[in-house]
Design a protein around this motif. Structure first.
Motif, short mmCIF file in Angstrom:
data_model
loop_
_atom_site.label_atom_id
_atom_site.label_comp_id
_atom_site.label_asym_id
_atom_site.label_seq_id
_atom_site.Cartn_x
_atom_site.Cartn_y
_atom_site.Cartn_z
N SER A 1 0.84 -1.21 0.00
CA SER A 1 0.00 0.00 0.00
C SER A 1 0.86 1.25 0.00
N LEU B 1 -6.03 3.38 1.50
CA LEU B 1 -5.65 3.55 0.10
C LEU B 1 -6.86 3.40 -0.82
N TYR C 1 1.51 6.74 -6.98
CA TYR C 1 0.43 7.62 -7.41
C TYR C 1 0.73 9.07 -7.02
N ARG D 1 0.63 3.94 -3.08
CA ARG D 1 0.29 5.32 -2.73
C ARG D 1 1.40 6.28 -3.14
N SER D 2 2.66 5.89 -2.93
CA SER D 2 3.78 6.76 -3.27
C SER D 2 3.89 6.96 -4.77
N PRO E 1 -1.21 11.67 2.57
CA PRO E 1 -2.43 11.35 1.84
C PRO E 1 -3.53 12.36 2.16
N GLN F 1 -9.01 6.40 -0.60
CA GLN F 1 -8.41 7.51 -1.36
C GLN F 1 -8.68 7.36 -2.85
N ALA G 1 -4.59 4.62 -11.55
CA ALA G 1 -5.37 4.35 -10.33
C ALA G 1 -6.71 3.73 -10.68
N ASP H 1 -4.39 0.23 6.61
CA ASP H 1 -3.79 1.17 5.66
C ASP H 1 -4.27 0.90 4.25
N PHE H 2 -4.41 -0.37 3.89
CA PHE H 2 -4.89 -0.70 2.55
C PHE H 2 -6.31 -0.18 2.35
N GLN I 1 -11.18 1.41 7.41
CA GLN I 1 -9.90 1.85 7.96
C GLN I 1 -10.04 2.25 9.42
N TYR J 1 -7.64 -0.01 -9.42
CA TYR J 1 -8.56 -0.04 -8.28
C TYR J 1 -9.38 -1.33 -8.18
#
Length: 787
Positions: free
Chosen positions: A379, A465, A386, A383-384, A688, A468, A395, A461-462, A485, A399
């Motif tokens: 994750s 993501l 993106y 995220r980084s 984020p 987001q 994305a 955390d996933f 989350q 997804y």
């Protein structure tokens, strides 16, 4: 400060170690096991298949240079050390030698070599270049060998590969021999008495083919000898390929140089007053990563991360860590690899897979497994990437697969009460770890009794993501994943002991005593409160944790430690750890001698310790692991105690003896650039949910480079469609003068802020420009982009 130029940088020139690999781009374990191509000291290369070795010697005015010690005194090094082209360079008096190797095609059926000799002196020299192809006999193989116009060949009596050493040069001596002593006499003394035009090897253990070219090199001139080694099934086909290889020699080399130039024109490079070994170490790491990005083949529809060049397979965790590093150089390929990892997977949980579609990780229960969302922090990688590319289409395409992956874990790896579990320790990534509190004959043993902190935190955390990305794409699932989350953030309370987070053993209902880096994921993922953060900060300041000795063995553990330290504000600590790791590992990758202390007797020297160029052994040597294989040689040293070859990254950063170990040319072994870029240079992502587009520059320069006047920079960094270079100049008061130069294909404006206050800004929107401002070491600045 000058803005970066638009011209290609080319491969960065340097004085590199004379050890390394050439990439065999279509090599796989099952569909095309054509083998790794690995340097053979002192100045040659080895095909894994049948352990065929191509070696060089030179004679100058009658004096031979053959053994490793001869080349060492001549200053042997590599001036060009890419996955495509590898050179051996040395100097004898006023003569400068360069032997350049590269594959004759991507299918690795041939190896081209050119030896150039430049005379920088005032006297003419007579040089003889000797090329030796040697094949040890394996099992019941019997070989025949002979010469032909332009070459010499070795082949089996029955079916199997043929090896042809071929040149179109004039004044070439050709010979074959089944006599090691006769070949040794020629290579080291030029004696030809025991060489022949034809030879067979039935009872013997050795066969060799030789080409030798004599060149008169006048003062101020350069001469060259080029030849090719072809492996094929039949003589006519081999001859055709050899002639084509020489005809297209220059074109092929130019194509490979252009490929290197494209990569290195975008790849981060250290500039300024950094240690030279760090600059070279960065090259070794990125070239290792390049070799582990494999071509589409079989079940893989796209480029894929092979993890280990010799025995490639796809694994979610290792791919995530490798691609986080690789994305700083080639974000487009990194995105392709990560998308393909999920899109080409056999099942939603992304089982570990070979190129033929076979599953590489099956538990004792028969479950087809992939690594967990906790292992190697996928994750964080997604995220980084993106955040730095801002690629909405990527994305959007990714997804659905990410959502399917997460729902699989929620449905298949939770107990009825909702607690998470790993099916087996392989699935956790922590093979047969003692954290599971049971004896495990294999990593496939069931470990469902343990509730793991790292998995729980990673799922939270996933989910963040997914929330987001769903919000970015205006999907209704955004709220669902945000609630998921938060649910798991709150659920972490049961793992908190008051001193730290601990797993729970469901058999006893108690916390376990195990404490290791992956139990810090709640801190790394910002799932903790102030009291919990204070507990980790206090722990980080104890000698045990500051030494990091037991935490730096494996790249995933090192990532967890330094990222957690950064998240807790322990910037000095994480920077010093990164610097210490770079000093040690890059010094190891850059070694100019290769010794294996636990190696086999001298009879094996041809393979492992080349004290004599012609030492050999007839039995099997399996380089599929890049090291001695105990399955075919029970007397070999254990894998983890064999010193890996310099010039490429190794699987394990520190073994029990404190040395790198494990497989050579291993992707995650080459991920130190992540920590150099994020933890030292300080190019990091905005948090984020940040409303503005931009990134952080948060330098944490280690004490060893903090000399006033030093200029420490990095070129070829990228954000969205902007390319930039950063330079820090160290002032007398210890502060830094940060200078950022950039270029963009479309007009853009950049602003630098520290603690919300503007400290520098471009004048309107431009296609190139620069910013300069003062910042504290270990300080943080925001670079905000307005397009």
């Amino acid at each position: 400060m000058d803005t970066p130029t638009d011209s290609a940088n080319g491969f960065p020139a340097g004085n590199y170690t004379p050890f390394g690999y050439l990439d065999n781009p279509y090599h796989t374990l099952w569909l095309n096991n054509s083998g790794v191509i690995r340097s053979a000291p002192p100045s040659g290369f080895r095909f894994r298949e049948h352990h065929t070795v191509l070696q060089l010697a030179a004679a100058v005015n009658g004096r031979s240079y053959c053994q490793p010690a001869d080349f060492e005194t001549a200053g042997l090094h590599s001036a060009y050390h890419s996955k495509n082209i590898f050179s051996y360079d040395w100097k004898i008096g006023a003569l400068k030698f360069s032997a350049s190797y590269f594959l004759e095609s991507d299918r690795a059926q041939g190896l081209n070599c050119e030896v150039k000799i430049a005379n920088h002196g005032s006297a003419a020299a007579m040089v003889e270049v000797r090329a030796l192809l040697s094949v040890p006999r394996l099992d019941f193989d019997h070989y025949t060998a002979g010469t032909l116009p332009g070459g010499a060949l070795i082949r089996r009596f029955a079916e199997g590969p043929l090896y042809l050493l071929y040149t179109d040069a004039e004044n070439v001596f050709r010979a074959v021999s089944s006599s090691p002593a006769g070949v040794a006499a020629f290579m080291s003394e030029g004696k030809r008495e025991r060489l022949q035009d034809r030879a067979i090897s039935v009872e013997g253990d050795f066969m060799a083919a030789i080409l030798s070219c004599s060149l008169a090199v006048s003062p101020g001139t350069e001469r060259a000898f080029r030849f090719t080694l072809i492996r094929d099934a039949a003589q006519a086909a081999a001859l055709g390929k050899a002639r084509a290889a020489l005809e297209y020699f220059d074109r092929r080399r130019a194509e490979l140089r252009e490929d290197d130039a494209r990569f290195w024109s975008r790849c981060p490079q250290l500039v300024g007053d950094w240690p030279e070994v760090w600059k070279r170490g960065l090259v070794y790491d990125f070239e290792t990563l390049r070799m582990n990005v494999r071509r589409p083949i079989g079940a893989y529809q796209r480029h894929w991360d092979g993890m280990a060049a010799a025995i490639p397979r796809s694994v979610l965790g290792e791919t995530a860590l490798d691609m986080l590093a690789y994305s700083y150089a080639d974000p487009e390929t990194a995105k392709e690899v990560l998308f393909g990892l999920f899109a080409d997977a056999l099942a939603p949980n992304v089982p570990c897979m070979r190129e033929d579609g076979s599953v590489n990780m099956v538990s004792e229960s028969g479950a087809e497994c992939g690594t967990a969302p906790s292992w190697c922090l996928p994750s964080l990688t997604i995220r980084s990437i993106y955040a730095r590319t801002r690629d909405r289409k990527w994305a959007q395409a990714l997804y659905p697969y990410l959502e399917e992956f997460m729902r699989w874990w929620l449905e298949n790896r939770t107990h009825p009460d909702g607690a998470f579990f790993f099916d087996n320790s392989w699935e956790s990534g922590q093979d047969q770890s003692s954290r599971f509190q049971i004896e495990q004959e294999t990593g496939g043993a069931g470990v469902q009794h343990l509730e793991p902190v790292d998995l729980h935190a990673a799922v939270a955390d996933f989910a963040g993501l997914l929330s987001q990305f769903a919000g970015l794409l205006n999907l209704q699932e955004a709220d669902e994943w945000q609630k998921t989350q938060e649910k798991y953030r709150q659920g972490l309370r049961k793992y908190w002991t008051g001193q730290g987070f601990r797993d729970i053993d469901r058999r006893s209902g108690r916390h376990t005593e195990a404490d290791f880096a992956y139990l810090w994921l709640p801190y790394l993922f910002d799932l903790t409160d102030a009291k919990q953060n204070a507990a980790l900060r206090q722990k980080l300041r104890t000698p045990e944790y500051q030494s990091l000795k037991s935490w730096a063995n494996w790249p995933p553990g090192f990532q967890a430690v330094v990222e957690s330290a950064w998240a807790m504000g322990e910037r000095v600590l994480q920077a010093e750890h990164v610097a210490n790791q770079m000093d040690y590992l890059y010094g190891w990758w850059d070694r100019r001698a290769w010794e294996t202390p636990n190696a086999l007797p001298r009879a094996w020297g041809h393979i492992d310790r080349p004290a004599n160029l012609l030492e050999y052994h007839p039995r099997k040597w399996d380089e599929s692991f890049g090291m001695i294989d105990r399955s075919t040689n029970p007397h070999a040293p254990p894998r983890e105690h064999a010193d890996p070859m310099p010039g490429v990254a190794a699987e394990q950063w520190h073994n029990r003896e404190g040395k790198p170990a494990g497989m050579e040319n291993y992707g995650w072994g080459a991920t130190l650039p992540i920590h150099l870029i994020r933890g030292v240079v300080g190019y990091r992502d905005l948090p984020p949910g940040a409303e503005e587009a931009g990134f952080l520059l948060a330098p944490s320069l280690p004490s060893t480079v903090l000399q006033p006047g030093n200029r420490l920079g990095m070129r070829n960094l990228h954000f969205a469609n902007i390319d930039f270079e950063v330079m820090y100049e160290i002032k007398e008061n210890g502060q830094l003068r940060a200078m950022l130069s950039w270029r963009s294909p479309t007009p853009a404006a950049l602003t630098a802020r520290i603690e919300g206050k503007q400290v520098a800004a471009s004048v309107g929107k431009q296609t190139s420009g620069s910013l300069a401002y003062t910042i504290e070491n270990h300080g943080t600045s925001e670079i905000i982009l307005a397009e």
